[in-house]
Design a protein around this motif. Structure first.
Motif, PDB file in Angstrom:
ATOM      1  N   THR A  97     -25.197  18.277  99.722  1.00 49.34           N
ATOM      2  CA  THR A  97     -25.982  18.211 100.950  1.00 49.34           C
ATOM      3  C   THR A  97     -26.573  19.593 101.208  1.00 49.34           C
ATOM      4  N   ASN A  98     -27.883  19.628 101.483  1.00 46.64           N
ATOM      5  CA  ASN A  98     -28.535  20.915 101.724  1.00 46.64           C
ATOM      6  C   ASN A  98     -29.915  20.676 102.322  1.00 46.64           C
ATOM      7  N   THR A  99     -30.406  21.683 103.021  1.00 49.83           N
ATOM      8  CA  THR A  99     -31.776  21.653 103.520  1.00 49.83           C
ATOM      9  C   THR A  99     -32.677  22.094 102.377  1.00 49.83           C
ATOM     10  N   ALA A 100     -32.985  21.132 101.532  1.00 51.71           N
ATOM     11  CA  ALA A 100     -33.679  21.406 100.279  1.00 51.71           C
ATOM     12  C   ALA A 100     -34.420  20.151  99.846  1.00 51.71           C
ATOM     13  N   VAL A 101     -35.187  20.278  98.771  1.00 52.08           N
ATOM     14  CA  VAL A 101     -35.764  19.103  98.128  1.00 52.08           C
ATOM     15  C   VAL A 101     -34.682  18.525  97.215  1.00 52.08           C
ATOM     16  N   VAL A 102     -34.255  17.311  97.495  1.00 48.96           N
ATOM     17  CA  VAL A 102     -33.179  16.689  96.731  1.00 48.96           C
ATOM     18  C   VAL A 102     -33.771  15.911  95.553  1.00 48.96           C
ATOM     19  N   LEU A 103     -33.251  16.171  94.364  1.00 47.78           N
ATOM     20  CA  LEU A 103     -33.594  15.377  93.179  1.00 47.78           C
ATOM     21  C   LEU A 103     -32.501  14.334  92.982  1.00 47.78           C
ATOM     22  N   ASP A 104     -32.844  13.074  93.123  1.00 48.58           N
ATOM     23  CA  ASP A 104     -31.882  11.995  92.918  1.00 48.58           C
ATOM     24  C   ASP A 104     -32.155  11.353  91.564  1.00 48.58           C
ATOM     25  N   TRP A 105     -31.268  11.598  90.612  1.00 46.14           N
ATOM     26  CA  TRP A 105     -31.443  11.141  89.235  1.00 46.14           C
ATOM     27  C   TRP A 105     -30.999   9.698  89.018  1.00 46.14           C
ATOM     28  N   SER A 106     -30.305   9.112  89.965  1.00 46.48           N
ATOM     29  CA  SER A 106     -29.503   7.927  89.689  1.00 46.48           C
ATOM     30  C   SER A 106     -30.287   6.624  89.570  1.00 46.48           C
ATOM     31  N   LYS A 107     -31.576   6.628  89.893  1.00 47.85           N
ATOM     32  CA  LYS A 107     -32.330   5.380  89.840  1.00 47.85           C
ATOM     33  C   LYS A 107     -33.006   5.167  88.488  1.00 47.85           C
ATOM     34  N   TYR A 108     -33.658   6.176  87.955  1.00 46.69           N
ATOM     35  CA  TYR A 108     -34.463   6.004  86.744  1.00 46.69           C
ATOM     36  C   TYR A 108     -33.942   6.775  85.523  1.00 46.69           C
ATOM     37  N   CYS A 109     -33.382   7.944  85.729  1.00 45.54           N
ATOM     38  CA  CYS A 109     -32.989   8.794  84.589  1.00 45.54           C
ATOM     39  C   CYS A 109     -31.580   8.436  84.141  1.00 45.54           C
ATOM     40  N   THR A 110     -31.462   7.230  83.607  1.00 42.55           N
ATOM     41  CA  THR A 110     -30.149   6.641  83.347  1.00 42.55           C
ATOM     42  C   THR A 110     -29.964   6.243  81.885  1.00 42.55           C
ATOM     43  N   LYS A 111     -30.700   6.884  80.988  1.00 41.55           N
ATOM     44  CA  LYS A 111     -30.705   6.427  79.595  1.00 41.55           C
ATOM     45  C   LYS A 111     -29.624   7.115  78.751  1.00 41.55           C
ATOM     46  N   LEU A 112     -29.050   6.334  77.865  1.00 37.55           N
ATOM     47  CA  LEU A 112     -28.298   6.858  76.730  1.00 37.55           C
ATOM     48  C   LEU A 112     -29.319   7.009  75.614  1.00 37.55           C
ATOM     49  N   GLU A 113     -29.731   8.235  75.324  1.00 44.38           N
ATOM     50  CA  GLU A 113     -30.869   8.452  74.437  1.00 44.38           C
ATOM     51  C   GLU A 113     -30.516   8.331  72.958  1.00 44.38           C
ATOM     52  N   SER A 114     -29.332   8.755  72.582  1.00 35.33           N
ATOM     53  CA  SER A 114     -28.960   8.681  71.163  1.00 35.33           C
ATOM     54  C   SER A 114     -27.455   8.796  71.026  1.00 35.33           C
ATOM     55  N   VAL A 115     -26.949   8.283  69.906  1.00 41.47           N
ATOM     56  CA  VAL A 115     -25.524   8.367  69.591  1.00 41.47           C
ATOM     57  C   VAL A 115     -25.379   8.788  68.133  1.00 41.47           C
ATOM     58  N   ASP A 116     -24.529   9.753  67.878  1.00 42.16           N
ATOM     59  CA  ASP A 116     -24.189  10.153  66.519  1.00 42.16           C
ATOM     60  C   ASP A 116     -22.712   9.827  66.334  1.00 42.16           C
ATOM     61  N   GLU A 117     -22.428   8.661  65.765  1.00 42.36           N
ATOM     62  CA  GLU A 117     -21.045   8.216  65.640  1.00 42.36           C
ATOM     63  C   GLU A 117     -20.239   9.136  64.737  1.00 42.36           C
ATOM     64  N   ASN A 134     -19.972   4.195  79.049  1.00 46.87           N
ATOM     65  CA  ASN A 134     -18.882   3.731  78.199  1.00 46.87           C
ATOM     66  C   ASN A 134     -19.049   2.267  77.804  1.00 46.87           C
ATOM     67  N   ARG A 135     -19.697   1.488  78.657  1.00 43.65           N
ATOM     68  CA  ARG A 135     -19.998   0.101  78.280  1.00 43.65           C
ATOM     69  C   ARG A 135     -20.969   0.071  77.099  1.00 43.65           C
ATOM     70  N   GLN A 136     -21.997   0.911  77.156  1.00 43.73           N
ATOM     71  CA  GLN A 136     -22.964   0.948  76.062  1.00 43.73           C
ATOM     72  C   GLN A 136     -22.371   1.533  74.783  1.00 43.73           C
ATOM     73  N   LEU A 137     -21.340   2.343  74.907  1.00 44.67           N
ATOM     74  CA  LEU A 137     -20.709   2.942  73.733  1.00 44.67           C
ATOM     75  C   LEU A 137     -19.626   2.055  73.135  1.00 44.67           C
ATOM     76  N   ALA A 138     -19.321   0.935  73.780  1.00 45.97           N
ATOM     77  CA  ALA A 138     -18.148   0.134  73.412  1.00 45.97           C
ATOM     78  C   ALA A 138     -18.138  -0.252  71.943  1.00 45.97           C
ATOM     79  N   ASP A 139     -19.285  -0.614  71.404  1.00 41.84           N
ATOM     80  CA  ASP A 139     -19.327  -1.076  70.008  1.00 41.84           C
ATOM     81  C   ASP A 139     -19.028   0.046  69.008  1.00 41.84           C
ATOM     82  N   THR A 140     -19.127   1.283  69.429  1.00 45.05           N
ATOM     83  CA  THR A 140     -18.873   2.403  68.522  1.00 45.05           C
ATOM     84  C   THR A 140     -17.397   2.755  68.434  1.00 45.05           C
ATOM     85  N   GLY A 141     -16.591   2.227  69.356  1.00 45.58           N
ATOM     86  CA  GLY A 141     -15.191   2.614  69.405  1.00 45.58           C
ATOM     87  C   GLY A 141     -14.974   3.992  69.992  1.00 45.58           C
TER      88      GLY A 141
END
Length: 997
Positions: A97-117, A134-141
């Motif tokens: 909380t601050n008297t500032a311009v707040v950047l809220d990442w939680s709506k759109y910037c939600t990607k798992l861009e890459s995985v190196d198993e 962790n749901r998206q990573l489930a298949d990798t173990g």
């Protein structure tokens, strides 16, 4: 603003208030692809996090990509505006909380861009939620190791900002131990990836001679100058989260610049992406729960347990258990606890069952006949283990707003010491509670990550008076001195923010705090990144969300009496503690709240966001963005997409009841100006009165023709001011009309029960009521029903026409009083109407004895047959069903009796984790709600209905749920009421009995 003096050359700009906000907003809208919101409602919704602090932001930017955020920072830089990068907004120390311009990442910037198993790494954007990752990573173990209690809604960016931990840190360490690299951008626009840096890599960076090189040179100098002091003053304990991670720059940590920036709480850089280290999922786990006579004894046992290498070692005391019992949280799990007044939850993990069970038994053998021996519960059922973890994870919510207890607050909620000193620390901490008057049998509970010496607690600080705030300050200073004396950390998980930033010299000494300031100057010399936190912090007793000066408007002319909040709407609006459970995109074990957030991702359409706006509406500080009180259009707009599902009444750990708050607000918002109400408030709100007239005139068929004929149907919906949806068909004969000619069957040996003819069953689906009569009579009940028109007033309540609702309810209670005073039960078939009798009526008339009787004596069909009909055996059905449980049933009555009844009938019923169907009474018909209504249904309900086999019953007791399925399911499936399902098995039973005679 008063601040601690900066010990470094950081310049605090005095012209913060002189930012040209209008021009700033215009430039952001022109140059940023994301959503730019400087309206009063948004600013109110983001005015606080989960902490004791409040600062109204300048505006909010919701970036659509990391590049979008970079551009937003560039614009802010040009206008001299400070910036706060925020994740899930669940921080407890005030850093979000601050008297500032707040950047809220939680709506759109939600990607798992890459995985190196092979490397066990992945790259994520900062807005991704941990559980979703962790749901998206489930298949990798593989999975990301640290898991805070808010794992279902915390973001990775927020976890990085706070250096989060959670119970799993016993095995995997803090976030700082699980970061490979970070991509960051500074306030001046400098952008680079960083991580561990070899000497060769350092020389390559320096060779470029750019801004990154200059930063790295300064960091090297800072490290070399303070290396000895860092090694001397930084606590060597598992949970040192306080302060900046200067130790990450030491040679033994490979000059890890990413590690340095973890936990910096948006005060140094903005994180754009993160490369995470992953750990293998442990397939087998077992849980041992150890009971001890008190929490200190439990803490004393920790050092004896650690050599057995548990993957989690959590502690909870009897007060946390008691708080959850009072709030009826996790009842099944609590029944599994061993004897004791404090407990250690010891979890072992491995690749085989034999391995984890062997290690658990070795622990118990080692503790046997020692001073650390305990009463034991040994659990190897994953379902039971999950329930018990819910007991621990519910700590923050369970200890907030406990009936009969003073309000508790964070502030000293995550201190940490070496595990071997934990018992000593808890003895002295509880003595400090006693000294300051905070200790009692109903006082603060103690729980947390005992295996790493981290203690969570909420303390009954008096943050409502000047003397109480002064006492809070003195306690914080004394507690800080205690932890510093024991070589601990003020924060073991949640960060410093504003709660503990001012206290850091007591832990680190002036020299290290000066180094913190110099580090801030390297990255952010103009103090634009989340100013006033960690370095040059605001005082711990300023910017309080409450405080001695808090003086909210506290309306007295309320319709609901808010008995759980002392009759105070201000206290009700202040009930939200910011945990953010309402921000889950995925349902978790049947959670219903908050359907509008689940489909919009908007903070102001979450239960938390709406609660914040109601809090701001009361303008307790006199400087808030909302000044119109009950007339606030911003609050009305935020409440517009509240489905009044009541899910938050149960699912919210603080039991926020937004449906009730919405009804109360609408009643006042439109008071004295009914012409401002939308037409749908009258057509939907007065539906019971219309249905009564239609039934009395036997005009159902005529009305159906007029509302469904081609061309006329659209005119009908326009005239009604509702969405262009299929209008439900009136029945040719109401349930009451049918019952008036019904000849009772059965012997009525169980007595008489009143079947409530709710408007929806009576006027639209009387076949449900007829089926219920058959079932009840066959079960040995004599059924009665009011012959005169009656109503629970649900539709008037949901549209905020509370004056009318109270008059109608008064008449209804008077009609039912003779039956109630004789102890008779009332059976409700429509969950929303039943919930009025079980909840709303009592909150509207808490002192009325007949209303109290109605509350206690109203039951669902399943409750009557399982709890009030000894020896009853339902017909054997041998069917498969999927159950869409109505929101109000979930929130008020629960579904356990239904599940038991179905099981006894041989029905294999799956309770869908679908949340709200999206129709929610009048909501789905109101103008502007169709898209949200359909999106709610499409999340889980409709896909599951479509994929169900033809012989699977779609069980839906709610009229709204059946209507939504009827209209939106492309395969033409229909929902079935429990009464209909049970009645379908009666013919065979009757024939069998006749044959037996």
């Amino acid at each position: 603003m008063a601040h601690v003096q900066l010990p470094t050359p950081v310049v605090r700009r005095p012209g913060r208030a002189e930012v040209n906000v209008e021009a700033l907003a215009a430039a952001l809208r022109e140059r940023v692809r994301g959503e730019v919101r400087f309206d009063r409602g948004t600013r109110g919704a983001y005015s606080t996090d989960a902490s004791n602090f409040r600062q109204v932001p300048i505006g909010v930017v919701v970036p659509r990509s990391p590049d979008d955020a970079v551009e937003a920072l560039a614009v802010a830089r040009e206008f001299g505006a400070p910036v706060l990068s925020r994740g899930g907004g669940t921080s407890l120390a005030g850093q979000c909380t601050n008297t500032a311009v707040v950047l809220d990442w939680s709506k759109y910037c939600t990607k798992l861009e890459s995985v190196d198993e092979q490397a066990r790494t992945c790259i994520v954007q900062p807005g991704i939620v941990l559980d979703e990752l962790n749901r998206q990573l489930a298949d990798t173990g593989l999975r990301f190791g640290p898991e805070p209690a808010t794992h279902m809604n915390c973001t990775l960016g927020g976890m990085i900002g706070n250096n989060s931990c959670g119970a799993t840190a016993q095995r995997t360490g803090k976030v700082v131990d699980n970061i490979a690299r970070l991509e960051v951008v500074l306030a001046d626009g400098t952008r680079f990836w960083c991580g561990e840096t070899t000497d060769e890599e350092y020389r390559e960076i320096e060779r470029h001679g750019n801004a990154q090189a200059a930063i790295y040179r300064q960091l090297r100098r800072l490290r070399d100058e303070y290396a000895d002091e860092i090694r001397r003053r930084f606590p060597d304990i598992p949970r040192r989260v306080s302060g900046y991670n200067l130790d990450s720059l030491l040679p033994e940590h490979h000059f890890d610049v990413a590690g340095l920036l973890v936990g910096s709480e948006s005060t140094l850089v903005t994180v754009l992406r993160a490369e995470l280290k992953l750990v293998p999922v442990l397939e087998e786990r077992t849980l041992v729960v150890l009971g001890y006579p008190d929490v200190v004894a439990a803490a004393d046992a920790v050092p004896a347990i650690l050599p057995h290498q548990p993957i989690a070692l959590e502690g909870i005391d009897h007060k946390l258990i008691r708080d959850q019992q009072i709030k009826n949280m996790n009842p099944q799990a609590l029944a599994e606890m061993p004897e004791g007044r404090a407990f250690l939850m010891v979890q072992f993990g491995g690749t085989t069952t034999d391995e984890v069970e062997r290690r658990a038994h070795q622990l118990l053998e080692a503790l046997h006949d020692t001073e650390n021996q305990a009463d034991v519960a040994f659990l190897d059922d994953p379902a039971r283990e999950t329930e018990l973890w819910h007991v621990r994870e519910a700590g923050l919510g369970a200890t907030a707003h406990v009936p009969g207890k003073a309000d508790t607050f964070e502030g000293w909620e995550d201190s940490a010491v070496a595990p071997e000193l934990l018992g000593k620390y808890l003895r002295r901490l509880t003595a400090l509670y006693e000294e300051f008057g905070y200790a009692s049998e109903t006082g603060p509970s103690l729980y947390g990550h005992f295996g790493q010496g981290c203690v969570h607690t909420r303390i009954p600080f008096d943050l409502y008076s000047a003397d109480g705030v002064a006492t809070y300050r003195r306690f914080m200073e004394r507690a800080a001195d205690l932890v510093a004396e024991l070589g601990g950390s003020f924060s073991g998980e949640h960060g410093d923010g504003q709660s503990r930033g001012e206290l850091l010299p007591r832990m680190f000494g002036d020299e290290i705090v000066t180094a913190f300031g110099r580090l801030k100057a390297i990255f952010d010399p103009e103090d634009r990144m989340n100013p006033g936190k960690v370095v040059a912090p605001y005082r711990l007793d300023e910017n309080l969300r409450l405080g001695g000066g808090w003086a909210p408007a506290n309306p007295q002319d309320l319709y609901f009496k808010f008995p759980h909040d002392g009759g105070s709407f201000a206290q009700a609006a202040n009930r939200c503690v910011g945990i953010g459970r309402c921000r889950q995109h995925k349902t978790d074990g049947g959670q219903v709240m908050c359907p509008s957030y689940q489909v919009t991702g908007e903070e102001e359409h979450s239960t938390r966001g709406r609660a914040r706006l109601l809090f701001e509406m009361l303008d307790g500080h006199g400087d808030g963005p909302l000044t119109d009180g009950w007339r606030s259009t911003e609050v009305k707009d935020a409440l517009d997409l509240c489905l009044a599902c009541k899910g938050c009444k149960t699912d919210c750990p603080a039991n926020v009841d937004m449906a009730t708050y919405k009804a109360e607000f609408l009643a006042h918002h439109f008071h004295g100006r009914p012409w401002r109400r939308p037409r749908s408030d009258f057509t939907m709100g007065w539906l019971p009165a219309v249905a009564r007239i239609v039934g009395k005139l036997h005009a159902g068929k005529l009305v159906n023709v007029l509302t469904h004929a081609p061309g006329l149907s659209r005119l009908a919906t326009r005239a009604a001011g509702v969405e262009d949806r299929e209008i439900p068909l009136f029945a040719g004969q109401t349930l009451q009309q049918w019952f008036a000619r019904h000849h009772p069957a059965g012997d009525g040996v169980r007595g008489t029960v009143l079947l409530w003819p709710d408007t929806f069953t009576n006027a639209f689906h009387p076949h449900v009521g007829q089926a219920a009569v058959r079932v009840l009579e066959e079960a040995g009940w004599r059924v009665t029903m009011p012959s005169r028109p009656v109503c629970c007033a649900l539709t008037w309540i949901s549209t905020g026409q509370l004056g009318t609702a109270k008059r109608i309810l008064t008449r209804t209670v008077r009609e039912l009083a003779p039956h109630l005073r004789e102890g008779g039960l009332v059976v409700g078939l429509e969950p929303s109407c039943t919930a009025v009798f079980r909840s709303d009526a009592l909150e509207l008339f808490p002192g009325d004895q007949d209303v109290r009787r109605l509350h206690a004596q109203t039951v669902t069909l399943a409750e009557l047959l399982t709890e009030h009909s000894p020896g009853y055996r339902p017909p054997r059905l041998s069917a498969k069903a999927i159950a869409q449980v109505h929101c109000h049933q979930h929130a008020v009555m629960g579904w356990d009796p239904d599940q038991q009844l179905l099981r006894d009938a041989g029905v294999d019923a799956e309770h869908l984790d679908s949340g709200c169907c999206g129709l929610a009474g009048n909501f789905g018909f109101e103008k502007g709600h169709l898209a949200v209504s359909e999106a709610c249904a499409e999340r889980v309900l409709l896909p599951r209905v479509r994929e169900a086999s033809a012989d699977t019953v779609v069980l839906a007791d709610g009229f709204s749920c059946r209507t939504q399925i009827h209209e939106l399911d492309s395969n033409g499936r229909e929902g079935v009421h429990l009464a209909e399902l049970l009645a379908s098995g009666l013919e065979g039973r009757t024939a069998t009995r006749r044959s037996a005679r």
